[in-house]
Scaffold this motif. Structure first.
Motif, mmCIF file in Angstrom:
data_model
loop_
_atom_site.group_PDB
_atom_site.id
_atom_site.type_symbol
_atom_site.label_atom_id
_atom_site.label_comp_id
_atom_site.label_asym_id
_atom_site.label_seq_id
_atom_site.Cartn_x
_atom_site.Cartn_y
_atom_site.Cartn_z
ATOM 1 N N MET A 80 -13.353 5.850 -3.794
ATOM 2 C CA MET A 80 -14.348 6.547 -2.991
ATOM 3 C C MET A 80 -14.794 7.727 -3.842
ATOM 4 O O MET A 80 -13.965 8.553 -4.240
ATOM 5 N N LYS B 293 -19.030 -5.266 1.454
ATOM 6 C CA LYS B 293 -17.922 -5.897 2.183
ATOM 7 C C LYS B 293 -18.328 -6.445 3.542
ATOM 8 O O LYS B 293 -17.754 -7.416 4.003
ATOM 9 N N VAL C 193 -6.957 -3.624 7.221
ATOM 10 C CA VAL C 193 -7.379 -2.219 7.252
ATOM 11 C C VAL C 193 -8.242 -1.977 8.485
ATOM 12 O O VAL C 193 -9.234 -2.676 8.683
ATOM 13 N N ASN D 201 -15.703 -6.895 8.154
ATOM 14 C CA ASN D 201 -15.428 -6.930 6.720
ATOM 15 C C ASN D 201 -15.165 -8.351 6.245
ATOM 16 O O ASN D 201 -14.637 -9.179 6.984
ATOM 17 N N GLU E 117 -3.796 6.810 7.108
ATOM 18 C CA GLU E 117 -4.347 7.785 6.164
ATOM 19 C C GLU E 117 -5.649 8.410 6.614
ATOM 20 O O GLU E 117 -6.371 7.872 7.459
ATOM 21 N N GLU E 118 -5.912 9.522 5.999
ATOM 22 C CA GLU E 118 -7.121 10.304 6.232
ATOM 23 C C GLU E 118 -8.346 9.439 5.930
ATOM 24 O O GLU E 118 -8.331 8.628 5.001
ATOM 25 N N PHE E 119 -9.406 9.614 6.711
ATOM 26 C CA PHE E 119 -10.665 8.889 6.500
ATOM 27 C C PHE E 119 -11.478 9.627 5.438
ATOM 28 O O PHE E 119 -11.732 10.818 5.557
ATOM 29 N N LEU E 120 -11.847 8.911 4.390
ATOM 30 C CA LEU E 120 -12.615 9.517 3.293
ATOM 31 C C LEU E 120 -14.088 9.180 3.453
ATOM 32 O O LEU E 120 -14.427 8.070 3.877
ATOM 33 N N LYS F 106 -3.445 0.901 8.054
ATOM 34 C CA LYS F 106 -3.381 -0.252 7.149
ATOM 35 C C LYS F 106 -2.025 -0.948 7.230
ATOM 36 O O LYS F 106 -0.984 -0.274 7.245
ATOM 37 N N LYS G 90 0.845 -1.200 0.000
ATOM 38 C CA LYS G 90 0.000 0.000 0.000
ATOM 39 C C LYS G 90 0.879 1.247 0.000
ATOM 40 O O LYS G 90 0.531 2.262 -0.616
ATOM 41 N N ILE H 87 -10.439 0.912 10.416
ATOM 42 C CA ILE H 87 -10.998 2.263 10.455
ATOM 43 C C ILE H 87 -11.135 2.603 11.937
ATOM 44 O O ILE H 87 -11.946 1.997 12.631
ATOM 45 N N ILE I 219 -8.860 4.535 -3.194
ATOM 46 C CA ILE I 219 -8.663 3.935 -1.860
ATOM 47 C C ILE I 219 -7.512 2.940 -1.935
ATOM 48 O O ILE I 219 -6.611 2.931 -1.103
ATOM 49 N N GLU I 220 -7.553 2.097 -2.941
ATOM 50 C CA GLU I 220 -6.478 1.114 -3.091
ATOM 51 C C GLU I 220 -6.537 0.518 -4.475
ATOM 52 O O GLU I 220 -7.561 0.596 -5.168
ATOM 53 N N GLU J 208 -18.531 4.079 -2.246
ATOM 54 C CA GLU J 208 -17.450 3.277 -2.824
ATOM 55 C C GLU J 208 -17.880 2.620 -4.125
ATOM 56 O O GLU J 208 -19.041 2.259 -4.302
ATOM 57 N N VAL K 170 -7.475 6.037 9.377
ATOM 58 C CA VAL K 170 -7.416 4.661 8.874
ATOM 59 C C VAL K 170 -5.986 4.140 8.981
ATOM 60 O O VAL K 170 -5.043 4.817 8.578
ATOM 61 N N ALA L 275 -6.299 9.634 -0.402
ATOM 62 C CA ALA L 275 -6.295 10.211 0.948
ATOM 63 C C ALA L 275 -4.872 10.594 1.360
ATOM 64 O O ALA L 275 -3.918 9.859 1.077
HETATM 65 P P1 AMP Z 1 -8.864 -1.665 1.314
HETATM 66 O O1 AMP Z 1 -8.483 -3.080 1.665
HETATM 67 O O2 AMP Z 1 -7.714 -0.694 1.315
HETATM 68 O O3 AMP Z 1 -9.791 -1.559 0.132
HETATM 69 O O4 AMP Z 1 -9.816 -1.205 2.500
HETATM 70 C C1 AMP Z 1 -10.938 -1.966 2.860
HETATM 71 C C2 AMP Z 1 -12.098 -1.056 3.103
HETATM 72 O O5 AMP Z 1 -11.784 -0.118 4.132
HETATM 73 C C3 AMP Z 1 -12.454 -0.201 1.899
HETATM 74 O O6 AMP Z 1 -13.276 -0.848 0.996
HETATM 75 C C4 AMP Z 1 -13.161 0.963 2.579
HETATM 76 O O7 AMP Z 1 -14.479 0.598 2.920
HETATM 77 C C5 AMP Z 1 -12.393 1.119 3.842
HETATM 78 N N1 AMP Z 1 -11.332 2.152 3.677
HETATM 79 C C6 AMP Z 1 -10.052 1.965 3.330
HETATM 80 N N2 AMP Z 1 -9.377 3.130 3.291
HETATM 81 C C7 AMP Z 1 -10.267 4.094 3.626
HETATM 82 C C8 AMP Z 1 -10.195 5.509 3.770
HETATM 83 N N3 AMP Z 1 -9.046 6.169 3.591
HETATM 84 N N4 AMP Z 1 -11.310 6.170 4.124
HETATM 85 C C9 AMP Z 1 -12.475 5.513 4.350
HETATM 86 N N5 AMP Z 1 -12.610 4.185 4.236
HETATM 87 C C10 AMP Z 1 -11.523 3.472 3.873
#
Ligand code: AMP
Ligand code: GLY
Length: 427
Positions: free
Chosen positions: A272, A213, A153, A223, A184-187, A143, A103, A155, A281-282, A191, A141, A118
């Motif tokens: 997002m 999820k 991940v 999740n 990272e910042e929460f967005l 990770k 990441k 939150i 996000i990723e 999605e 967040v 973010a």
């Molecule tokens: P990821 O494995 O990075 O996709 O993260 C899993 C889930 O966490 C994502 O589908 C989002 O629902 C949530 N998530 C990850 N990063 C953020 C972020 N910066 N802000 C808000 N939600 C996030």
């Protein structure tokens, strides 16, 4: 041409189902496959990480093209190994798969090439990570940098929880994948999952999808890998898809070329959609599971020739047609998932369920024992249906679910709720 698909989930069942319809496909194999994949491909008992075994199998069966489903073999270099052996494959090199495997790598690419994502910090020590959390405040967040099967991940609603998550990850919960953390910042926003097939230079956008999820209705509970999905994603309008290509996907392809890791394969952007526009996000470097299942239901072109064109660096001029209908998939999982669950429970009634109009059942974690079909995984079946509206696709999928006799299984009852709320104007 003889084809080998690597993997054993619903995604690989959908890929095999689509590839088996191609005029370019002679014999189709899948390693290791599952009880449903056996209906469309010959399965081979090989681990996706047994690279020597896979190479030997390819020689023995005169495989002309390998399609790699999951991330583990990609991040560990299966495509590089196959290319060294002179075997053509679809998927990124290990260098390019860092977009999923690290990441921090992806965040640094975004920062350097101005790709919206973010704000973040990348840390290999707990104390500076915690200082960053205290400076930024919650929600925030945390990770694990590496592959953690979707569980890395957190939150964090409070600074304390974020600090605990840093200790947990860096304390070895995810092994080496947690040696570094990204904070990272929460967005906030909606999605969506966006996919493009890439040939190193060019990206061909596929259609977008949305998944669910969380394990329980109303998007509650822990999740999971995904409890259901649908496509199209109403939030991904034509204009939004163009912005994602221009602001996120194309700059990433250029960045990866500049870094010496040209990206071939499927680029899966987890987005997002915020009031200011799309934020990354990723990245995943493979098809989504279960998003792939709904994409394959809607695809109205030959998948195999598009994957071959991508592997050959010849996507220019390739166009894909999509059915103008909605596809929706409901994941049936073993009770207990995503925690511990019983294995080898029997599933009945699939014949009746799959005979319904517009319904296709992809298997994710099944095996056959003579005439019996047994559940062997957490996510077990992907009950998929098409319809002219999300509501119709949803009604068909749940009608099929009701015909499946599997007391040890469960599913969410609200897959597609957000899109249906939009359809009915109640959003
Ligand atoms: P990821 O494995 O990075 O996709 O993260 C899993 C889930 O966490 C994502 O589908 C989002 O629902 C949530 N998530 C990850 N990063 C953020 C972020 N910066 N802000 C808000 N939600 C996030
Ligand atoms: N459904 C999300 C994923 O495949 O990672």
């Amino acid at each position: 041409m003889n084809i080998l698909v690597i993997g054993s989930g619903g995604r690989e069942h959908a890929l095999c189902w689509a590839i088996s319809k191609s005029p370019l496909c002679d014999a189709l194999y899948c390693a290791p496959g599952n009880g449903g994949i056996e209906e469309v491909a010959t399965t081979a008992d090989l681990s996706p990480l047994d690279f020597d075994g896979i190479v030997a199998f390819c020689r023995d069966k005169e495989i002309g093209f390998v399609v790699v489903g999951p991330e583990d073999p990609l991040v560990n270099g299966l495509v590089d190994r196959l290319e060294t052996e002179g075997i053509k494959a679809f998927g990124p090199s290990a260098g390019a798969a860092q977009l999923e495997g690290s990441k921090g790598f992806t965040k640094d690419i975004c920062a350097e090439f101005d790709i919206p994502t973010a704000a973040y910090g990348r840390f290999s020590q707990a104390e500076p990570a915690k200082a960053f959390v205290r400076e930024r405040g919650a929600p925030i967040v945390v990770k694990a940098d590496g592959l953690a099967a979707g569980k890395g991940v957190i939150i964090a609603e409070t600074v304390d929880k974020a600090e605990a998550a840093i200790d947990d990850i860096m304390g070895g919960r995810f092994g080496i994948a947690g040696a570094e953390v990204v904070v990272e910042e929460f967005l906030t926003g909606e999605e969506a999952s966006f996919f493009a097939i890439c040939d190193g230079e060019l990206a061909l956008p596929l259609v977008a999808a949305q998944d669910h999820k969380r394990v329980f209705d109303n998007d509650e509970g822990p999740n999971t890998g995904g409890m259901g999905a649908y496509s199209p994603a109403p939030v991904m309008t034509g204009a939004m898809c163009e912005r994602v290509m221009e602001e996120i996907v194309n700059p990433t392809l250029a960045a990866m070329r500049a870094k010496g890791f040209p990206f071939k394969g499927v680029l899966f952007a987890g987005l997002m959609i915020t009031p200011e526009g799309p934020q990354l996000i990723e990245y995943n470097t493979r098809f989504g599971d279960p998003e792939c299942q709904v994409l394959m239901m809607r695809l109205d072109s030959d998948l195999l020739s598009a994957l071959l064109a991508a592997a050959d660096g010849k996507l220019g001029g390739v166009a894909l047609d999509w059915k103008n209908e909605t596809a929706l998939t409901v994941v049936m999982a073993s009770k207990g998932y995503p925690g511990a669950y019983p294995k080898n429970t029997e599933i009945r009634g699939l014949d009746k369920a799959s005979a319904l109009e517009g319904v296709q059942i992809f298997h994710a974690g099944t095996t056959r024992d003579g005439d019996r079909l047994l559940a062997t995984g957490g996510r077990v079946l992907n009950v998929t249906a098409t319809g002219t509206t999300v509501a119709e696709a949803q009604a068909r999928a749940y009608e099929a679910v009701r015909l499946i006799d599997w007391p040890e299984g469960f599913c969410r009852s609200d897959i597609g709720w957000r899109a249906i709320a939009r359809e009915t104007g109640s959003a």
